[in-house]
Scaffold this active site. Structure first.
Site, PDB file in Angstrom:
ATOM      1  N   HIS A  88      14.720   5.624   0.277  1.00 21.71           N
ATOM      2  CA  HIS A  88      14.062   6.911   0.472  1.00 21.71           C
ATOM      3  C   HIS A  88      12.947   7.141  -0.542  1.00 21.71           C
ATOM      4  O   HIS A  88      12.880   6.479  -1.558  1.00 21.71           O
ATOM      5  CB  HIS A  88      15.087   8.035   0.358  1.00 21.71           C
ATOM      6  CG  HIS A  88      16.043   8.054   1.524  1.00 21.71           C
ATOM      7  ND1 HIS A  88      17.380   7.760   1.385  1.00 21.71           N
ATOM      8  CD2 HIS A  88      15.839   8.294   2.840  1.00 21.71           C
ATOM      9  CE1 HIS A  88      17.971   7.843   2.578  1.00 21.71           C
ATOM     10  NE2 HIS A  88      17.061   8.159   3.468  1.00 21.71           N
ATOM     11  N   LYS A 113       0.862  -1.186   0.000  1.00 21.35           N
ATOM     12  CA  LYS A 113       0.000   0.000   0.000  1.00 21.35           C
ATOM     13  C   LYS A 113       0.895   1.232   0.000  1.00 21.35           C
ATOM     14  O   LYS A 113       1.744   1.388   0.876  1.00 21.35           O
ATOM     15  CB  LYS A 113      -0.908  -0.022   1.233  1.00 21.35           C
ATOM     16  CG  LYS A 113      -2.064   0.967   1.200  1.00 21.35           C
ATOM     17  CD  LYS A 113      -3.115   0.541   0.179  1.00 21.35           C
ATOM     18  CE  LYS A 113      -4.364   1.411   0.298  1.00 21.35           C
ATOM     19  NZ  LYS A 113      -5.112   1.164   1.537  1.00 21.35           N
ATOM     20  N   HIS A 114       0.716   2.088  -0.986  1.00 22.18           N
ATOM     21  CA  HIS A 114       1.525   3.304  -1.116  1.00 22.18           C
ATOM     22  C   HIS A 114       3.023   2.985  -1.086  1.00 22.18           C
ATOM     23  O   HIS A 114       3.803   3.633  -0.382  1.00 22.18           O
ATOM     24  CB  HIS A 114       1.168   4.314  -0.037  1.00 22.18           C
ATOM     25  CG  HIS A 114      -0.259   4.776  -0.109  1.00 22.18           C
ATOM     26  ND1 HIS A 114      -0.787   5.392  -1.231  1.00 22.18           N
ATOM     27  CD2 HIS A 114      -1.270   4.684   0.782  1.00 22.18           C
ATOM     28  CE1 HIS A 114      -2.067   5.661  -1.015  1.00 22.18           C
ATOM     29  NE2 HIS A 114      -2.383   5.235   0.191  1.00 22.18           N
ATOM     30  N   ASN A 168      12.870   5.589   7.792  1.00 22.55           N
ATOM     31  CA  ASN A 168      13.495   4.560   8.611  1.00 22.55           C
ATOM     32  C   ASN A 168      12.563   3.349   8.710  1.00 22.55           C
ATOM     33  O   ASN A 168      11.362   3.508   8.917  1.00 22.55           O
ATOM     34  CB  ASN A 168      13.795   5.094  10.012  1.00 22.55           C
ATOM     35  CG  ASN A 168      14.928   6.090  10.018  1.00 22.55           C
ATOM     36  OD1 ASN A 168      15.978   5.822   9.471  1.00 22.55           O
ATOM     37  ND2 ASN A 168      14.717   7.238  10.653  1.00 22.55           N
TER      38      ASN A 168
END
Length: 537
Positions: free
Chosen positions: A537, A288-289, A431
């Protein structure tokens, strides 16, 4: 008439009297050439194209007759001649150009159909260096660029898919093409040579093994998307030609068109599930996302799916489901119980396809294989004024030398869960903290500014999942936990201890590693270090 920036008028309608055909891919060649001949167009050709047209009974001139010079050097030199390039580049309405053509016996070439040696295909087939070099086309790109530059007078085709539309326009307009058509085809022509040259340059860069001073990135528009991440953003999906199995190479068997976010999330899901060897276990990842909300292994796909779903059933709603094995009926029936946007798998049984078909908007993608998790490659990200380029994170935890740094070593079961957790952490936004128990994620914390927050969020999600499942306590009790990077302080580790973790895997490398190791020993926790970080990231 149209006027270009240099004030030279370009004709709208241009007659096609002579065509030069020189194609490696002969798809549609004979019908196209036949159509041209029926319109009275003289055909000129080279090598294998000449032989194919002659065998079809078409009247065709060999390019050597046009140039007065034979093909030499095993075909390396055959069209690099003034009679060819003069015929392509001459501005028909320029008196000096017309005089030069007359003086040197140069005949105009009004239509050019060329496609290039299969460099990318030869490279992908594992050919030796000499064969690869011989498949770097020189004459083809030179002719394409010449004809496209002179698009005011020359119609250039590089894709057999355009043969039909060009023939239609010629038939409807008494053997003429329009400037708008020639401009569109010229754009495609320069795009084709750009992609081709970029592929050659990329091969050299890979061969040298360094970041080159100049690097080209190209793609071909696969589809225009309804919008980007948000409705006010326009978007398109471009394919690079890389043959890595995934969303770009998949066959969509059913469902509505993929959105920008669907494509992004589906790629993330399939890359993650490829971390798990299908010969050893069935694996399912729910995304999801672009972050996993559940990942699990099992003896079957349906078992793995139910374990993955249990990690975060709330977030799984409207998610992407990726599988490392052939989708079967049982797994399909379980997946469609929850609203799902996309299912992606290497293959699918007919029964499974029928189950998914009942959900008309659910997309089913079949890739034919899994991406190689250890294969080299590049990732690219745009920044203002530039591109950030790096090699793909192809680190594999099974290949690493794990170092036990605590007094207690992990048990065999803990070690397997630690490796599982580190595989998943590689695909979680930093993180990242991932709790795993019995081959399934039980809590995932992603994308936080501090590692301790990720640990706390993952533990809280595990508590929510336990409550939803009616469990007495969260499954983080007795779990293994992975951190994608080192713990800068002991607080992140202590949060994992509070959640019930008994073993930890992390890269190490902090100035406070000793403090973190001491905290682990004080709490009876086993800890291993990998020496490899997985920031995402």
């Amino acid at each position: 008439m149209s006027v270009e920036a240099n004030a030279t008028p370009l004709p709208d309608r241009v007659p096609v009297r002579r065509a030069l055909l020189s194609v490696f891919d002969k798809t549609g060649l004979v019908p196209f050439a036949t159509g041209l001949a029926e319109l009275g167009v003289e055909l000129v050709s080279t090598g294998g194209t000449f032989r194919a047209l002659s065998a079809a009974g078409l009247k065709v001139r060999d390019v050597a007759e046009l140039t007065g010079f034979p093909e030499i050097m095993d075909g390396r030199v055959k069209t690099l001649h003034p009679s060819v390039h003069g015929g392509l580049l001459a501005i028909r309405d320029d008196a000096d150009h017309a005089a030069a053509m007359a003086a040197h016996g140069i005949e105009g070439i009004d239509l050019l159909a060329v496609n290039l040696y299969p460099f990318a295909e030869t490279l992908a087939g594992g050919a030796d260096r000499a064969t690869i070099v011989e498949n770097i086309d020189i004459g083809g790109p030179a002719m394409i660029r010449a004809g496209a530059k002179n698009h005011g007078y020359v119609t250039v085709l590089v894709d057999p898919a355009d043969y039909g539309s060009v023939l239609e326009e010629l038939r409807q307009d008494a053997g003429h093409t329009t400037l708008s058509l020639r401009k569109r085809l010229a754009m495609q022509a320069f795009g084709a040579t750009a992609i081709y040259d970029a592929a050659v340059a990329k091969w050299f860069a890979a061969d040298i093994g360094d970041m080159p001073a100049i690097r080209s990135f190209t793609g071909t528009l696969s589809e225009t998307l309804r919008y980007g991440e948000n409705p006010h953003q326009s978007a398109g999906f471009y394919k690079t030609g890389e043959r890595r199995p995934g969303v770009a190479t998949a066959r969509q068997l059913q469902g509505k068109a993929l959105s920008y976010n669907n494509i992004n999330d589906t790629d993330a899901a399939f890359e993650l599930v490829a971390e798990f060897d299908p010969a050893k276990s069935a694996a399912v990842a729910i995304i999801k996302h672009a972050n996993p909300c559940g990942v699990a292994e099992g003896t079957s796909l349906v078992e793995a799916y139910r374990k993955a779903l249990a990690c975060d059933p709330v977030s799984a709603f409207g998610g992407i489901v990726a599988l490392n094995r052939r989708l079967d009926r049982q797994a399909a029936e379980a997946i469609v119980e929850v609203f799902t946007e996309v299912i992606i798998a290497p293959e699918a049984d007919d029964d499974a396809i029928a189950v998914v078909a009942a959900k008309k908007n659910l997309r089913l993608l079949i890739t034919g294989g899994l991406p190689d998790r250890s294969a080299p490659g590049l990732t690219v990200k745009s920044v203002a004024g530039g591109l950030l380029v790096q090699t793909r994170d192809n680190g594999v935890v099974d290949d690493l030398d794990l170092t036990v740094v605590t007094k207690r070593a992990p048990s065999a079961t803990e070690l397997e869960d630690l490796k599982f957790a580190f595989r998943v952490a590689k695909h979680v936004k930093s993180n990242a903290i991932v709790y795993v128990r019995d081959g399934a994620t039980v809590g995932i914390g992603a994308g936080q500014m501090s590692r301790v927050d990720s640990a706390r969020i993952a533990a809280r999600k595990a508590e929510d999942a336990a409550e939803a499942a009616g469990l007495a306590e969260p499954l983080t009790r007795g779990s293994a936990v992975a951190s994608d990077a080192f713990f800068p302080f002991a607080d992140g580790l202590l949060s994992a201890v509070a959640a019930g973790a008994t073993a930890v895997i992390q890269p190490g490398g902090s100035m406070r590693d000793d403090e973190v190791i001491r905290a682990a020993d004080e709490n009876g926790i086993a800890m291993v270090m990998t020496g490899m970080r997985h920031f995402r990231h």
